[in-house]
Scaffold this motif. Structure first.
Motif, PDB file in Angstrom:
ATOM      1  N   ALA A   1       0.833  -1.201   0.000  1.00 27.97           N
ATOM      2  CA  ALA A   1       0.000   0.000   0.000  1.00 27.97           C
ATOM      3  C   ALA A   1       0.867   1.250   0.000  1.00 27.97           C
ATOM      4  O   ALA A   1       0.535   2.258  -0.650  1.00 27.97           O
ATOM      5  CB  ALA A   1      -0.922  -0.003   1.216  1.00 27.97           C
ATOM      6  N   MET A   2       1.971   1.193   0.729  1.00 23.49           N
ATOM      7  CA  MET A   2       2.894   2.324   0.775  1.00 23.49           C
ATOM      8  C   MET A   2       3.393   2.672  -0.621  1.00 23.49           C
ATOM      9  O   MET A   2       3.383   3.842  -1.026  1.00 23.49           O
ATOM     10  CB  MET A   2       4.090   1.998   1.674  1.00 23.49           C
TER      11      MET A   2
ATOM     12  N   TYR B   1      -3.877   5.294   4.992  1.00 30.20           N
ATOM     13  CA  TYR B   1      -2.840   6.253   4.604  1.00 30.20           C
ATOM     14  C   TYR B   1      -2.027   6.706   5.821  1.00 30.20           C
ATOM     15  O   TYR B   1      -0.802   6.784   5.762  1.00 30.20           O
ATOM     16  CB  TYR B   1      -3.466   7.452   3.915  1.00 30.20           C
ATOM     17  N   VAL B   2      -2.711   6.983   6.914  1.00 29.82           N
ATOM     18  CA  VAL B   2      -2.003   7.400   8.130  1.00 29.82           C
ATOM     19  C   VAL B   2      -1.068   6.288   8.599  1.00 29.82           C
ATOM     20  O   VAL B   2       0.082   6.551   9.003  1.00 29.82           O
ATOM     21  CB  VAL B   2      -3.009   7.774   9.234  1.00 29.82           C
TER      22      VAL B   2
ATOM     23  N   PHE C   1      -2.290  10.220  -2.560  1.00 26.70           N
ATOM     24  CA  PHE C   1      -3.524   9.806  -1.897  1.00 26.70           C
ATOM     25  C   PHE C   1      -4.735   9.961  -2.800  1.00 26.70           C
ATOM     26  O   PHE C   1      -5.559   9.055  -2.929  1.00 26.70           O
ATOM     27  CB  PHE C   1      -3.726  10.623  -0.610  1.00 26.70           C
ATOM     28  N   ASP C   2      -4.862  11.112  -3.446  1.00 26.59           N
ATOM     29  CA  ASP C   2      -6.083  11.421  -4.194  1.00 26.59           C
ATOM     30  C   ASP C   2      -6.284  10.497  -5.393  1.00 26.59           C
ATOM     31  O   ASP C   2      -7.419  10.151  -5.723  1.00 26.59           O
ATOM     32  CB  ASP C   2      -6.052  12.879  -4.660  1.00 26.59           C
ATOM     33  N   ALA C   3      -5.203  10.109  -6.042  1.00 27.10           N
ATOM     34  CA  ALA C   3      -5.313   9.291  -7.249  1.00 27.10           C
ATOM     35  C   ALA C   3      -5.376   7.798  -6.957  1.00 27.10           C
ATOM     36  O   ALA C   3      -5.558   6.991  -7.869  1.00 27.10           O
ATOM     37  CB  ALA C   3      -4.142   9.580  -8.186  1.00 27.10           C
ATOM     38  N   THR C   4      -5.233   7.422  -5.703  1.00 26.91           N
ATOM     39  CA  THR C   4      -5.246   6.008  -5.325  1.00 26.91           C
ATOM     40  C   THR C   4      -6.635   5.617  -4.837  1.00 26.91           C
ATOM     41  O   THR C   4      -7.161   6.220  -3.902  1.00 26.91           O
ATOM     42  CB  THR C   4      -4.213   5.724  -4.219  1.00 26.91           C
TER      43      THR C   4
ATOM     44  N   LEU D   1      -3.335  18.077   7.517  1.00 27.57           N
ATOM     45  CA  LEU D   1      -2.709  18.507   8.769  1.00 27.57           C
ATOM     46  C   LEU D   1      -1.724  17.459   9.289  1.00 27.57           C
ATOM     47  O   LEU D   1      -0.693  17.807   9.877  1.00 27.57           O
ATOM     48  CB  LEU D   1      -3.783  18.786   9.817  1.00 27.57           C
ATOM     49  N   HIS D   2      -2.036  16.195   9.050  1.00 31.54           N
ATOM     50  CA  HIS D   2      -1.135  15.128   9.495  1.00 31.54           C
ATOM     51  C   HIS D   2       0.202  15.199   8.747  1.00 31.54           C
ATOM     52  O   HIS D   2       1.273  15.122   9.374  1.00 31.54           O
ATOM     53  CB  HIS D   2      -1.780  13.758   9.275  1.00 31.54           C
TER      54      HIS D   2
END
Length: 215
Positions: A22-23, A61-62, A31-34, A128-129
């Protein structure tokens, strides 16, 4: 190991290996395109199992960002603190970064320094993360620089170097080679030294990323 029920039969998968896959997907596409479909295919598990094991796409994702940070020792600034001089420490730190962000077989750039997420409703916490992790990087560098510099100078120099490091990540994503990025590191050091010398400040006069003078 985690057990997944697949067509009536339990199937085990390695959670850490799945997280590593996943990484790479997030690192490569952002993130947005996955999509969850992309992730399930890359991780070789079903989407229901993905949700059950990792939660939402955002939660995954986090976890991935945390795994990436640990894998690359993101906050390790020992290159700066253990060097024989500040300039040599920054040379080594930036050289290690260049090596990592241009590594063959891995997505280019740094997942955290170069990570971009659309700041839209529902994703603000991820924005923010990432911002917090970049600030943690700058803070760790600032503390390391206190080995060589007063507090205020260490903080200012950490801000400059972090901006430069983020630029290196972006250039790596754009296809710049390791050799070209290392040349940028050398040029960065020379320009910083020259700018300080023209204002009448002293410097060590050594080559490389000579930021004793810039600080």
């Amino acid at each position: 190991m985690v057990t997944e029920r697949f067509r009536g039969r339990p199937r085990e998968f390695d959670r850490d290996q799945a997280l590593a896959k996943a990484m790479k997907r997030f690192w490569l596409l952002g993130f947005d395109a996955t999509s969850m479909r992309h992730l399930a295919e890359a991780m070789a598990i079903s989407q229901p199992s993905l949700y059950a094991c990792f939660g939402s796409k955002a939660a995954l994702y986090v976890q991935v960002v945390g795994a990436f940070e640990e894998e690359v020792a993101f906050l390790d600034m020992s290159a700066v603190t253990t060097a024989s001089s500040l300039s040599k420490g920054l040379d080594r730190m930036l050289d290690d970064l260049v090596r990592r962000i241009t590594k063959s077989g891995s997505p280019k750039g740094c997942m955290i320094l170069g990570g971009q997420i659309a700041d839209v409703p529902g994703q603000r916490h991820l924005v923010l993360h990432l911002r917090a992790r970049r600030r943690a990087y700058q803070a760790a560098l600032s503390v390391a620089l206190e080995t060589w510099l007063p507090l205020k100078k260490a903080s200012a120099t950490a801000a400059v170097v972090t901006i430069f490091a983020r630029g290196l990540s972006d250039q790596a994503r754009d296809g710049d080679t390791a050799a070209l990025l290392r040349q940028s590191v050398e040029d960065f050091g020379r320009h910083a030294t020259h700018a300080t010398e023209t204002t009448g400040s002293g410097g060590s006069g050594s080559g490389g990323a000579n930021l004793e003078a810039a600080a």
